[in-house]
Design a protein around this motif. Structure first.
Motif, PDB file in Angstrom:
ATOM      1  N   ALA A  11      15.799   4.973  87.710  1.00 16.84           N
ATOM      2  CA  ALA A  11      17.237   5.271  87.664  1.00 16.84           C
ATOM      3  C   ALA A  11      18.083   5.881  86.915  1.00 16.84           C
ATOM      4  CB  ALA A  11      17.340   3.445  87.861  1.00 16.84           C
ATOM      5  N   TYR A  12      18.842   6.536  87.902  1.00 16.78           N
ATOM      6  CA  TYR A  12      19.943   7.355  86.216  1.00 16.78           C
ATOM      7  C   TYR A  12      21.036   6.772  86.805  1.00 16.78           C
ATOM      8  CZ  TYR A  12      22.552  11.194  84.801  1.00 16.78           C
ATOM      9  OH  TYR A  12      23.026  11.808  83.790  1.00 16.78           O
ATOM     10  N   SER A  13      21.891   5.615  85.980  1.00 20.21           N
ATOM     11  CA  SER A  13      22.827   4.838  85.995  1.00 20.21           C
ATOM     12  C   SER A  13      24.010   4.840  85.090  1.00 20.21           C
ATOM     13  CB  SER A  13      22.655   3.006  85.636  1.00 20.21           C
ATOM     14  OG  SER A  13      21.443   2.171  86.256  1.00 20.21           O
ATOM     15  N   ALA A  14      25.389   5.287  85.793  1.00 18.75           N
ATOM     16  CA  ALA A  14      26.596   5.043  84.142  1.00 18.75           C
ATOM     17  C   ALA A  14      27.088   3.670  84.281  1.00 18.75           C
ATOM     18  CB  ALA A  14      27.440   5.502  85.786  1.00 18.75           C
ATOM     19  N   VAL A  16      25.951   0.877  83.775  1.00 18.60           N
ATOM     20  CA  VAL A  16      25.363  -0.211  84.424  1.00 18.60           C
ATOM     21  C   VAL A  16      26.288  -1.879  83.849  1.00 18.60           C
ATOM     22  CG1 VAL A  16      24.090  -1.566  86.448  1.00 18.60           C
ATOM     23  CG2 VAL A  16      23.930   0.537  85.753  1.00 18.60           C
ATOM     24  N   THR A  23      24.146   1.614  95.886  1.00 23.64           N
ATOM     25  CA  THR A  23      22.619   2.487  94.933  1.00 23.64           C
ATOM     26  C   THR A  23      22.348   3.531  95.858  1.00 23.64           C
ATOM     27  OG1 THR A  23      22.189   0.410  94.252  1.00 23.64           O
ATOM     28  CG2 THR A  23      20.257   2.121  95.169  1.00 23.64           C
ATOM     29  N   GLN A  59      24.196   4.005  91.384  1.00 24.46           N
ATOM     30  CA  GLN A  59      22.914   4.597  90.657  1.00 24.46           C
ATOM     31  C   GLN A  59      22.225   5.243  91.493  1.00 24.46           C
ATOM     32  OE1 GLN A  59      20.417   1.292  88.934  1.00 24.46           O
ATOM     33  NE2 GLN A  59      20.704  -0.053  91.142  1.00 24.46           N
ATOM     34  N   LEU A  61      18.607   6.255  92.400  1.00 25.27           N
ATOM     35  CA  LEU A  61      17.142   5.627  92.369  1.00 25.27           C
ATOM     36  C   LEU A  61      16.563   7.387  92.770  1.00 25.27           C
ATOM     37  CD1 LEU A  61      16.695   2.164  93.269  1.00 25.27           C
ATOM     38  CD2 LEU A  61      17.311   3.475  90.863  1.00 25.27           C
TER      39      LEU A  61
END
Length: 208
Positions: A11-14, A16, A23, A59, A61
């Motif tokens: 996961a590359y989340s901003a 969260v 997503t 995010q 994935l």
């Protein structure tokens, strides 16, 4: 689709927050040239701007999609699984390195190579982004000794992780790479040839 904790590195989340966010699932194969093209554009031109432009809204994935007509596909994705085990925060940098060197794992470059030798090269590549080569290889190595009960299909220490990935992807029915899902629905308008600007235009329109 939910993400198993053991695969958290995908996961590359901003930033969260507890509220619901969009997503974007990227079904990519490490030995697919089109996957490499999409990944490189996203990783280098789009994702660095996500925290500022879309804070707590989206995010990404990375879904590892093994393509069985490329025999080395399983091996390179096992390496990705090993990195997830050892250092989830290195998964995306390792993926960048692997896509950069993907031709080294194409059919003609592995056909005369023993499986464990391919794993050694993958472990060395993981070492280039900060992992300990020996620990990566330990997870990937295939023993030449029978397992419990005389089993000859012993697999390695990430085989069960790969099984879970394959099972999840089959449930969704993904076939080609790259495939993009937006909030669980296949998004056919996104192409592997998208430029960074085209990605940003699409995100501006769809990520609210």
């Amino acid at each position: 689709m939910a993400l198993a904790p053991k695969f958290a590195g995908q996961a590359y989340s901003a930033n969260v927050s507890p509220k619901a966010i969009h997503t974007i699932e990227l079904y990519l194969d490490y030995v697919c040239p089109f996957s490499a093209k999409m990944f490189n554009t996203l990783y280098n031109s789009v994702l660095p701007n996500v925290p500022k432009k879309y804070p707590a809204k989206v995010q990404f994935l990375f879904r590892q999609q093994i393509q069985p007509w490329h025999p080395s596909s399983t091996l390179v994705h096992e390496a990705g699984a090993a990195v997830l085990r050892l250092a989830p925060d290195k998964f995306w940098p390792f993926s960048e390195a692997l896509f950069e060197h993907q031709k080294e794992f194409f059919d003609v470059n592995v056909v005369h190579e023993a499986r464990n030798d391919t794993y050694r090269r993958l472990a060395k590549l993981a070492g280039s982004v900060g992992l300990e080569e020996s620990k990566v290889f330990e997870l990937l190595e295939i023993s030449d000794k029978p397992g419990e009960g005389g089993s000859l299909n012993v697999g390695n220490k990430v085989t069960d992780d790969v099984k879970l990935m394959v099972k999840a992807n089959r449930r969704v029915g993904v076939h080609v790479t790259p495939t993009i899902l937006f909030d669980g629905i296949e998004e056919g308008s996104i192409s592997s040839s998208f430029t960074g600007q085209q990605w940003e235009e699409w995100l501006d329109k769809n990520v609210k």
